[in-house]
Write a protein that holds these residues in place. Sequence first.
Motif, PDB file in Angstrom:
ATOM      1  N   ALA A 155       3.739  96.717  36.428  1.00 36.92           N
ATOM      2  CA  ALA A 155       4.813  96.237  35.256  1.00 36.92           C
ATOM      3  C   ALA A 155       4.942  95.738  34.573  1.00 36.92           C
ATOM      4  CB  ALA A 155       6.286  95.788  36.641  1.00 36.92           C
ATOM      5  N   ILE A 156       4.225  93.931  34.675  1.00 40.10           N
ATOM      6  CA  ILE A 156       4.451  92.729  33.481  1.00 40.10           C
ATOM      7  C   ILE A 156       3.172  93.598  32.427  1.00 40.10           C
ATOM      8  CG2 ILE A 156       2.567  90.927  32.868  1.00 40.10           C
ATOM      9  CD1 ILE A 156       2.998  89.963  35.578  1.00 40.10           C
ATOM     10  N   MET A 157       1.479  94.952  32.505  1.00 40.26           N
ATOM     11  CA  MET A 157       1.111  94.684  31.497  1.00 40.26           C
ATOM     12  C   MET A 157       2.382  96.364  31.182  1.00 40.26           C
ATOM     13  SD  MET A 157      -1.013  93.153  30.705  1.00 40.26           S
ATOM     14  CE  MET A 157      -1.853  93.966  29.403  1.00 40.26           C
ATOM     15  N   GLY A 158       3.258  96.923  31.709  1.00 43.05           N
ATOM     16  CA  GLY A 158       3.949  98.040  31.029  1.00 43.05           C
ATOM     17  C   GLY A 158       4.864  98.022  29.870  1.00 43.05           C
ATOM     18  N   VAL A 159       4.873  96.212  29.836  1.00 43.85           N
ATOM     19  CA  VAL A 159       5.808  95.306  29.081  1.00 43.85           C
ATOM     20  C   VAL A 159       4.869  94.964  27.997  1.00 43.85           C
ATOM     21  CG1 VAL A 159       6.937  93.428  28.160  1.00 43.85           C
ATOM     22  CG2 VAL A 159       7.178  94.706  30.473  1.00 43.85           C
ATOM     23  N   VAL A 160       4.036  94.663  27.618  1.00 39.75           N
ATOM     24  CA  VAL A 160       2.548  93.993  27.481  1.00 39.75           C
ATOM     25  C   VAL A 160       2.539  95.227  26.294  1.00 39.75           C
ATOM     26  CG1 VAL A 160       0.503  92.977  27.007  1.00 39.75           C
ATOM     27  CG2 VAL A 160       1.913  91.781  28.729  1.00 39.75           C
ATOM     28  N   ILE A 161       1.783  96.086  27.139  1.00 40.23           N
ATOM     29  CA  ILE A 161       1.276  97.104  25.815  1.00 40.23           C
ATOM     30  C   ILE A 161       2.056  97.703  25.341  1.00 40.23           C
ATOM     31  CG2 ILE A 161       0.342  99.416  26.381  1.00 40.23           C
ATOM     32  CD1 ILE A 161      -1.176  97.224  26.843  1.00 40.23           C
ATOM     33  N   SER A 162       4.190  97.527  26.020  1.00 44.51           N
ATOM     34  CA  SER A 162       4.345  98.496  24.703  1.00 44.51           C
ATOM     35  C   SER A 162       4.653  97.248  23.755  1.00 44.51           C
ATOM     36  CB  SER A 162       6.132  98.948  25.577  1.00 44.51           C
ATOM     37  OG  SER A 162       6.535  97.348  25.741  1.00 44.51           O
ATOM     38  N   VAL A 163       4.867  96.149  23.491  1.00 44.26           N
ATOM     39  CA  VAL A 163       4.979  95.653  22.679  1.00 44.26           C
ATOM     40  C   VAL A 163       3.883  95.572  21.592  1.00 44.26           C
ATOM     41  CG1 VAL A 163       4.729  93.162  21.585  1.00 44.26           C
ATOM     42  CG2 VAL A 163       5.702  93.163  23.712  1.00 44.26           C
ATOM     43  N   ILE A 164       2.394  95.809  21.729  1.00 46.23           N
ATOM     44  CA  ILE A 164       1.317  96.505  21.233  1.00 46.23           C
ATOM     45  C   ILE A 164       1.247  97.389  20.727  1.00 46.23           C
ATOM     46  CG2 ILE A 164      -0.695  96.748  21.271  1.00 46.23           C
ATOM     47  CD1 ILE A 164      -1.307  94.610  23.359  1.00 46.23           C
ATOM     48  N   ASP A 165       2.126  98.114  20.642  1.00 45.12           N
ATOM     49  CA  ASP A 165       1.986  99.654  21.206  1.00 45.12           C
ATOM     50  C   ASP A 165       3.445 100.062  19.589  1.00 45.12           C
ATOM     51  OD1 ASP A 165       1.362 101.990  20.804  1.00 45.12           O
ATOM     52  OD2 ASP A 165       2.678 103.166  22.141  1.00 45.12           O
ATOM     53  N   SER A 166       3.897  98.761  19.889  1.00 44.04           N
ATOM     54  CA  SER A 166       5.288  99.465  18.787  1.00 44.04           C
ATOM     55  C   SER A 166       5.027  98.530  17.439  1.00 44.04           C
ATOM     56  CB  SER A 166       6.414  98.612  19.008  1.00 44.04           C
ATOM     57  OG  SER A 166       6.506  96.888  19.808  1.00 44.04           O
ATOM     58  N   VAL A 167       4.155  97.301  16.895  1.00 43.93           N
ATOM     59  CA  VAL A 167       4.178  97.522  16.415  1.00 43.93           C
ATOM     60  C   VAL A 167       2.901  97.881  15.056  1.00 43.93           C
ATOM     61  CG1 VAL A 167       4.049  94.314  17.412  1.00 43.93           C
ATOM     62  CG2 VAL A 167       1.362  95.413  16.581  1.00 43.93           C
ATOM     63  N   PRO A 168       3.493  97.490  13.692  1.00 38.99           N
ATOM     64  CA  PRO A 168       2.450  98.119  12.776  1.00 38.99           C
ATOM     65  C   PRO A 168       1.508  97.455  12.656  1.00 38.99           C
ATOM     66  CG  PRO A 168       4.514  96.322  11.775  1.00 38.99           C
ATOM     67  CD  PRO A 168       4.148  96.740  12.747  1.00 38.99           C
ATOM     68  N   TYR A 169      -0.035  98.432  12.566  1.00 43.02           N
ATOM     69  CA  TYR A 169      -1.089  97.870  12.307  1.00 43.02           C
ATOM     70  C   TYR A 169      -1.391  97.957  10.666  1.00 43.02           C
ATOM     71  CZ  TYR A 169      -1.931  97.227  16.835  1.00 43.02           C
ATOM     72  OH  TYR A 169      -1.621  96.432  18.424  1.00 43.02           O
ATOM     73  N   CYS A 170      -2.262  97.140   9.902  1.00 34.55           N
ATOM     74  CA  CYS A 170      -2.690  97.916   8.743  1.00 34.55           C
ATOM     75  C   CYS A 170      -3.597  97.299   7.839  1.00 34.55           C
ATOM     76  CB  CYS A 170      -1.401  97.080   7.633  1.00 34.55           C
ATOM     77  SG  CYS A 170      -1.163  94.938   7.508  1.00 34.55           S
ATOM     78  N   GLN A 171      -4.790  97.002   9.190  1.00 38.55           N
ATOM     79  CA  GLN A 171      -5.997  97.161   9.043  1.00 38.55           C
ATOM     80  C   GLN A 171      -6.457  97.208  10.532  1.00 38.55           C
ATOM     81  OE1 GLN A 171      -7.135  92.779   9.556  1.00 38.55           O
ATOM     82  NE2 GLN A 171      -5.554  91.981   9.812  1.00 38.55           N
ATOM     83  N   PRO A 172      -7.913  98.179  10.103  1.00 37.76           N
ATOM     84  CA  PRO A 172      -9.077  98.687  10.939  1.00 37.76           C
ATOM     85  C   PRO A 172      -9.930  98.123  11.871  1.00 37.76           C
ATOM     86  CG  PRO A 172      -9.268  99.526   8.885  1.00 37.76           C
ATOM     87  CD  PRO A 172      -8.407  98.449   9.065  1.00 37.76           C
ATOM     88  N   VAL A 173      -9.295  96.794  11.203  1.00 35.60           N
ATOM     89  CA  VAL A 173     -10.368  95.723  11.662  1.00 35.60           C
ATOM     90  C   VAL A 173     -10.095  94.685  12.703  1.00 35.60           C
ATOM     91  CG1 VAL A 173     -11.923  93.442  11.288  1.00 35.60           C
ATOM     92  CG2 VAL A 173     -11.523  95.514   9.871  1.00 35.60           C
ATOM     93  N   ILE A 174     -11.465  94.408  14.240  1.00 33.55           N
ATOM     94  CA  ILE A 174     -10.668  93.653  15.236  1.00 33.55           C
ATOM     95  C   ILE A 174     -11.343  92.337  14.768  1.00 33.55           C
ATOM     96  CG2 ILE A 174     -11.005  92.902  17.649  1.00 33.55           C
ATOM     97  CD1 ILE A 174      -9.189  95.483  18.273  1.00 33.55           C
ATOM     98  N   ARG A 175     -11.042  91.155  14.696  1.00 34.14           N
ATOM     99  CA  ARG A 175     -12.441  89.992  14.098  1.00 34.14           C
ATOM    100  C   ARG A 175     -12.891  89.539  16.072  1.00 34.14           C
ATOM    101  NH1 ARG A 175      -9.003  85.735  11.983  1.00 34.14           N
ATOM    102  NH2 ARG A 175     -11.255  84.543  11.369  1.00 34.14           N
ATOM    103  N   TYR A 176     -12.478  90.202  16.558  1.00 34.38           N
ATOM    104  CA  TYR A 176     -13.027  89.447  18.556  1.00 34.38           C
ATOM    105  C   TYR A 176     -13.687  90.781  18.602  1.00 34.38           C
ATOM    106  CZ  TYR A 176      -8.847  86.291  17.652  1.00 34.38           C
ATOM    107  OH  TYR A 176      -8.642  85.151  17.316  1.00 34.38           O
TER     108      TYR A 176
END
Length: 321
Positions: A155-176
């Motif tokens: 349940a908690i991760m459902g909320v967290v992932i919905s936040v990640i999936d809703s934001v716009p992405y403009c760079q295909p780079v993960i620095r981690y």
Amino acid sequence: MAAENYSVNNVQSFIITGFDHLQNQKLLGFLILLTYMLILLGNGINLCVISINRHLHKPMYILICNLAIVDIIFSSTCSTTMISVLLAEIKTVSYYSCISRTYFYHLGDITVCLALTLMAIDRLIAIRLPLRYHSIVTNSRTFLLISLTWLIGFAIMGVVISVIDSVPYCQPVIRYVFCDYPSMIRAACVNPEPYFFLPAMISLWLLCGQFPFILCTYAVLAYSVTRLSNNSNKKQMISTCSSHLIVLFSYYAPKLVSVLLTRIGVVLSLTDRNAVTIIASLVPSLINPTVYCTRTKEIRKRLADVFLHKRIVPNHLKAVS
């Protein structure tokens, strides 16, 4: 260009760049691969030993199995990405693969904490109410509580992932070094600070809620153990509780160190953050099965029987003979 002009569809995959500045990438990749193999081996041994021995089908060992499953999921989501980047030199991760890895990584993080809480409660009841323990803590209730912890995590991760999936992405780079919530939020074309409120609340619950509760539980256990008159029982309880404490601090220590360093004003570089993240993700999952294999008498005895090729005779046949 404004963030609202971007869509999540603009990014089909991410490039992991957290290791780009390192010189000995192959060596680090080999160490992570070796650690991951040991994690699978140790947790696999615990699962096999407990599952094939009906004598070990008890609440405490069911909880150990649950922790082993969580450790495998938790470590697999990050290890496979890092091994792929460092050894196979495949730095690209598809968007939905990154989303799913993030989901299961943080799901494992939450359920590890809840699993440790259940194990602390189990030991508390065993020591404080030994005569009623078997009527209170049954296998069915243990499975029910484990299922509840997984439902809370989902349940908690459902909320967290919905936040990640809703934001716009403009760079295909993960620095981690692998996909997780902070790395994906920092890759989005938004101000990341407001989006860290949710994980901060979850971390606050884990560190300031669950952790003090578990410590209080073991404080009560320590007091109860000192009042035991039977030295044999006292040694057994001390051994069991010390095993749980080693596992507990291996999980919480990296998190507490990171929080304390931040609180005293130490600014961690990206390399330092990645190092702390790798340690926090792999070391506890490596320590847990090692502790339970070596310090839990029943598991240690069963392993000795296997490696020494002893014939394991059921208890009811021993009585007959």
